[in-house]
Design a protein around this motif. Structure first.
Motif, short mmCIF file in Angstrom:
data_model
loop_
_atom_site.label_atom_id
_atom_site.label_comp_id
_atom_site.label_asym_id
_atom_site.label_seq_id
_atom_site.Cartn_x
_atom_site.Cartn_y
_atom_site.Cartn_z
N SER A 86 -2.39 -3.64 7.24
CA SER A 86 -0.93 -3.69 7.28
C SER A 86 -0.34 -3.91 5.89
CB SER A 86 -0.47 -4.81 8.23
OG SER A 86 -1.00 -6.06 7.85
N ALA A 89 -0.65 -0.48 3.94
CA ALA A 89 0.21 0.50 4.60
C ALA A 89 1.68 0.18 4.33
CB ALA A 89 -0.06 0.50 6.10
N GLY A 90 2.05 -1.10 4.36
CA GLY A 90 3.43 -1.48 4.09
C GLY A 90 3.81 -1.30 2.64
N LEU A 156 10.15 0.79 7.61
CA LEU A 156 8.84 0.74 8.25
C LEU A 156 7.87 -0.07 7.39
CD1 LEU A 156 6.95 1.58 10.53
CD2 LEU A 156 6.49 3.71 9.29
N GLY A 157 7.92 0.13 6.07
CA GLY A 157 7.04 -0.62 5.18
C GLY A 157 7.30 -2.12 5.26
N TYR A 160 5.81 -3.47 8.43
CA TYR A 160 4.36 -3.63 8.27
C TYR A 160 4.06 -4.94 7.54
CZ TYR A 160 2.54 0.96 9.74
OH TYR A 160 2.15 2.05 10.47
N ASN A 164 2.08 -8.21 8.48
CA ASN A 164 1.01 -8.71 7.61
C ASN A 164 1.14 -10.21 7.37
OD1 ASN A 164 0.80 -9.31 4.33
ND2 ASN A 164 -1.05 -8.45 5.23
#
Length: 312
Positions: A86, A89-90, A156-157, A160, A164
């Protein structure tokens, strides 16, 4: 005196290593390697390192019992697998400053998780801290990236990264009893092995697809930084420092990390610090300070001196 210098040096290096990650990772992702590919290299390298180190330092020690093994599995899934997947990805989708500020909400999650899992009491200041931190994090998540900042999908980031911070906060609560009971390398070797079982199959295709022949020297250096400094050295320094640092001292370095991350991001042109981010950061910082503040012990009142009794 020398022991204090060593402790502060370790904590500062951990903060600096994490702070540099937010900007350096943007050089690698997504042009040279996708985020889950980096996670694969990091976890595979760390699992191998800690596994070998555990064989040397604590060769006969094993995590025993059903409860401890389940706790180790949960720690590996949350603290290594989901945490690493996460985070990268973020960070790939949002900006370095947003990512560094959202990481600081982990202490708020620790307080809430401790209340639910360990039945710790939430005081009024802690409740106010949770509220302020939540408002600051929500505002930051919903904010638009600064002009010139690299963000593919900031919302979205940011989500994430909130996930996290949540799983990392849960990990800190769950892994603490294992760290007290077993050698640190025994625990790290097990949880990185579990994390690898979760993350490596997911990220391996991205790691394989990367065109390694096209990597310039500085990208190789930054990947080495991610594997050695971020994953191995930071974990070693952090675990050593946690044995000697007071909660107040740890709190100082919680706030230092995003400050360093902002300075590095602005200096390297990866992000811009705006007034909006300033007040959002202030809300998060005040919230974290309130939830991290230890309540004063209630001492039984001492007998009043004769002069005071007479005055009353």
């Amino acid at each position: 005196m020398f022991a204090k210098i060593r402790l502060h040096t370790a904590l500062f290096l951990v903060s600096l290593i994490y702070a540099g990650t937010y900007s350096l990772a943007k050089d690698i992702m997504p042009h040279y390697m996708q985020p889950l590919g980096i996670v694969t290299l990091r976890i595979a390298g760390a699992a191998l390192f800690f596994g070998l180190l555990q064989l040397v330092v604590a060769p006969g020690e094993r995590i025993r019992g059903r409860a401890d093994n389940l706790r180790a599995i949960a720690s590996g899934v949350l603290g290594i697998g989901l945490n690493q997947l996460s985070f990268f990805a973020g960070l790939n989708l949002t900006t370095p400053i947003n990512a560094s500020l959202l990481q600081t909400v982990s202490p708020i999650v620790v307080v809430l998780a401790s209340a639910v899992l360990l039945k710790d009491k939430i005081t009024l200041p802690k409740l106010a801290g949770v509220a302020l931190g939540t408002v600051g994090a929500a505002a930051l998540i919903l904010s638009r990236p600064s002009n010139g900042a690299e963000a593919q999908n900031a919302l979205l980031g940011n989500l994430y990264l909130l996930f996290n911070a949540t799983v990392f906060g849960l990990y800190l609560v769950i892994v603490a009893p294992l760290m007290r009971k077993y050698h640190a390398f025994t625990v790290l070797a097990r949880i990185f092995l579990v994390g690898g079982v979760i993350a490596i199959p997911i990220g391996l295709p991205q790691a394989i697809r990367a065109d390694y022949a096209s990597f310039p020297l500085y990208i190789w250096g930054e990947i080495g930084y991610m594997i050695f400094f971020l994953t191995i050295l930071a974990y070693l320094l952090n675990n050593w420092a946690l044995k000697y640092a007071t909660p107040a001292l740890l709190g100082v370095y919680i706030y230092l990390q995003p400050v360093l991350a902002v300075l590095i991001a602005v200096a390297t042109g990866k992000d811009q610090f705006t007034l909006d981010k300033a007040w959002q950061a202030a809300l998060i910082f005040v919230g974290v300070w309130l939830v991290s503040k230890k309540p004063k012990p209630t001492a039984s009142p001492a007998p009043a001196p004769a002069s005071e009794l007479a005055a009353e």
